[in-house]
Design an enzyme around this catalytic site. Structure first.
Site, PDB file in Angstrom:
ATOM      1  N   SER A 158       0.843  -1.197   0.000  1.00 25.67           N
ATOM      2  CA  SER A 158       0.000   0.000   0.000  1.00 25.67           C
ATOM      3  C   SER A 158       0.876   1.243   0.000  1.00 25.67           C
ATOM      4  CB  SER A 158      -0.934   0.015   1.227  1.00 25.67           C
ATOM      5  OG  SER A 158      -0.171   0.110   2.414  1.00 25.67           O
TER       6      SER A 158
ATOM      7  N   ILE B 279       3.132   4.546  -0.302  1.00 27.83           N
ATOM      8  CA  ILE B 279       4.336   4.904  -1.045  1.00 27.83           C
ATOM      9  C   ILE B 279       5.006   3.672  -1.635  1.00 27.83           C
ATOM     10  CG2 ILE B 279       6.624   5.950  -0.862  1.00 27.83           C
ATOM     11  CD1 ILE B 279       5.507   7.611   1.487  1.00 27.83           C
TER      12      ILE B 279
ATOM     13  N   SER C 299      12.737  10.344   7.073  1.00 31.15           N
ATOM     14  CA  SER C 299      11.723  11.364   7.303  1.00 31.15           C
ATOM     15  C   SER C 299      12.399  12.619   7.836  1.00 31.15           C
ATOM     16  CB  SER C 299      10.674  10.868   8.301  1.00 31.15           C
ATOM     17  OG  SER C 299       9.897  11.935   8.809  1.00 31.15           O
TER      18      SER C 299
ATOM     19  N   TYR D 215      10.126   7.300  17.339  1.00 30.77           N
ATOM     20  CA  TYR D 215       9.978   7.389  15.880  1.00 30.77           C
ATOM     21  C   TYR D 215      11.046   8.318  15.299  1.00 30.77           C
ATOM     22  CZ  TYR D 215       8.079   8.444  11.283  1.00 30.77           C
ATOM     23  OH  TYR D 215       7.923   8.604   9.931  1.00 30.77           O
TER      24      TYR D 215
ATOM     25  N   LYS E 260      14.185   7.407  12.672  1.00 28.07           N
ATOM     26  CA  LYS E 260      14.436   8.084  11.400  1.00 28.07           C
ATOM     27  C   LYS E 260      15.848   8.672  11.346  1.00 28.07           C
ATOM     28  CE  LYS E 260      11.697   6.379   9.917  1.00 28.07           C
ATOM     29  NZ  LYS E 260      11.453   5.654   8.650  1.00 28.07           N
TER      30      LYS E 260
ATOM     31  N   SER F  95      -0.897   8.934   3.544  1.00 26.15           N
ATOM     32  CA  SER F  95      -0.822   7.481   3.437  1.00 26.15           C
ATOM     33  C   SER F  95      -1.399   6.848   4.693  1.00 26.15           C
ATOM     34  CB  SER F  95       0.635   7.033   3.248  1.00 26.15           C
ATOM     35  OG  SER F  95       1.381   7.292   4.423  1.00 26.15           O
TER      36      SER F  95
END
Length: 374
Positions: free
Chosen positions: A46, A48, A170, A197, A201, A232
């Site tokens: 799904s 990207i 990101s 998170y 990244k 997304s």
């Protein structure tokens, strides 16, 4: 009435300016044909990842969709074969939260696929969801799993050099601050999840930087890619259900479609001439400077060593190893930049990483034709 029309016109004009300057992604160019080459895209069922796989398939590549859900992965493979007209799109099971699954995927891939030219680490999570693991699940899925998979597939990437590794990162890396004394501690609560998170990244950016150093002179190049603000599943996955109807229209207006988010990863995978920029961070299809924490070579090397330990890699399993279990096929193309003739991110909780997948389902080569599902 005239004032209302004027106000509406000004708002529309402002939106157009914001959209085309800040939201809309520049289209990816690069290599026109990938016939004879093989690409692996993680999390390609799904968003990207799926759009990235679609573009690679349209250019003639054999594409392996490395996904955790068999049902969603096989459905995505069927969709992509129909849309691209390319039958060489297959699903293989990969759960990045399970180191056993990562190793099983690598074993299955290396035993069935003679080439690997492009490896795109797209899969990722932004929250631990309802799971509570005795380790940092965000770091495991977003960094340690991809780190281990890269190590295991490096012999094949070297054999097929020039080849590329793309790590989808990101802008959140700018808020990351790695604490090596607590790198794999469990994450509890939304504040810790936000921090974890961002840290994961940052780990992506430092990984690409150190990998480029480790692989200098091998013909394998690597890049960290920021897809931009994308509408997304990852954006809405962990937002409370009552809030989603309010945010969906806003997301549609100010965030990129998944196809737009795929452009920078595709640029890093396909653009000719960027090999000297191996290890750098890209956004909007051009190289972008990163903060000091993301270009700290000592921290990058320290993360590399810590990641080897967390991934269960022994002292002999290093990126510099030249061992390749499969000899190169001289009859297939070896250059990412040579020309060829044209021819007509987790919706359910992760299982425990101790659980190993059924090897009998993933160790044979899957040759799938574009046929209607039964």
């Amino acid at each position: 009435m005239e004032a209302l029309l004027l106000g509406a016109g000004l708002l529309l004009g402002a939106y157009v300016l914001v959209y085309y300057n800040l939201v809309k992604a520049p289209p990816c160019g690069g290599i026109a044909s990938l016939r004879g080459r093989t690409a692996v895209v993680t999390g390609a069922n799904s968003g990207i990842g799926k759009m990235t796989a679609l573009e690679l398939a349209r250019r003639g590549a054999r594409v392996v969709l490395a996904c955790r859900s068999r049902e969603r992965g096989e459905a995505a493979a069927f969709d992509l074969r129909q849309e691209s007209g390319n039958n060489e799109i297959i699903f293989m099971a990969l759960d990045l939260a399970s180191l056993a699954s990562v190793r099983a995927f690598a074993t299955a891939f290396l035993s069935s696929e003679p080439r690997l030219d492009i490896l795109i680490h797209n899969a990722g999570i932004s929250s631990c969801g309802r799971t509570r693991e005795p380790f940092n699940l965000l770091l495991r899925v977003n960094h340690i799993g991809p780190f281990l998979l890269t190590h295991l597939l490096l012999p094949r990437l070297k054999t097929c050099a020039p080849s590329r590794v793309v790590v989808v990162s990101s802008a959140a890396h700018q808020r990351g601050r790695l604490d090596f004394t607590r790198l794999d501690h469990p994450v509890v609560g939304w504040r810790q999840e936000l921090r974890a998170y961002a840290d994961s990244k940052l780990a992506n950016v430092l990984f690409a930087r150190e990998l480029a150093t480790q692989l200098e002179g091998t013909g394998v190049t690597c890049f960290a890619a920021h897809p931009g603000p994308v509408n997304s599943e990852l954006f809405l996955r962990h937002i409370p259900g009552w809030l989603r109807p309010l945010l969906r229209p806003l997301a549609w207006l100010v965030l990129r479609a998944p196809g737009g988010g795929a452009q920078t990863p595709l640029y890093c995978a396909l653009q000719e001439g960027i090999e000297p920029l191996s290890g750098r961070y890209f956004a909007n299809c051009h190289v972008e400077e990163v903060p000091p924490a993301a270009r700290d070579d000592r921290a990058a090397h320290r993360l590399w060593e810590a990641s080897k330990s967390l991934a269960g890699l022994g002292p002999g399993e290093d990126a510099r190893s030249d061992e390749d279990p499969q000899p190169k096929d001289p009859g297939t193309p070896s250059s990412l930049s040579s020309s060829h003739p044209e021819e007509s991110t987790v919706s359910e909780p992760y299982p425990s990483p101790q659980s190993s997948p059924d090897l009998s389902k993933v160790t044979h080569r899957i040759l799938v034709k574009a046929e209607p599902e039964p």
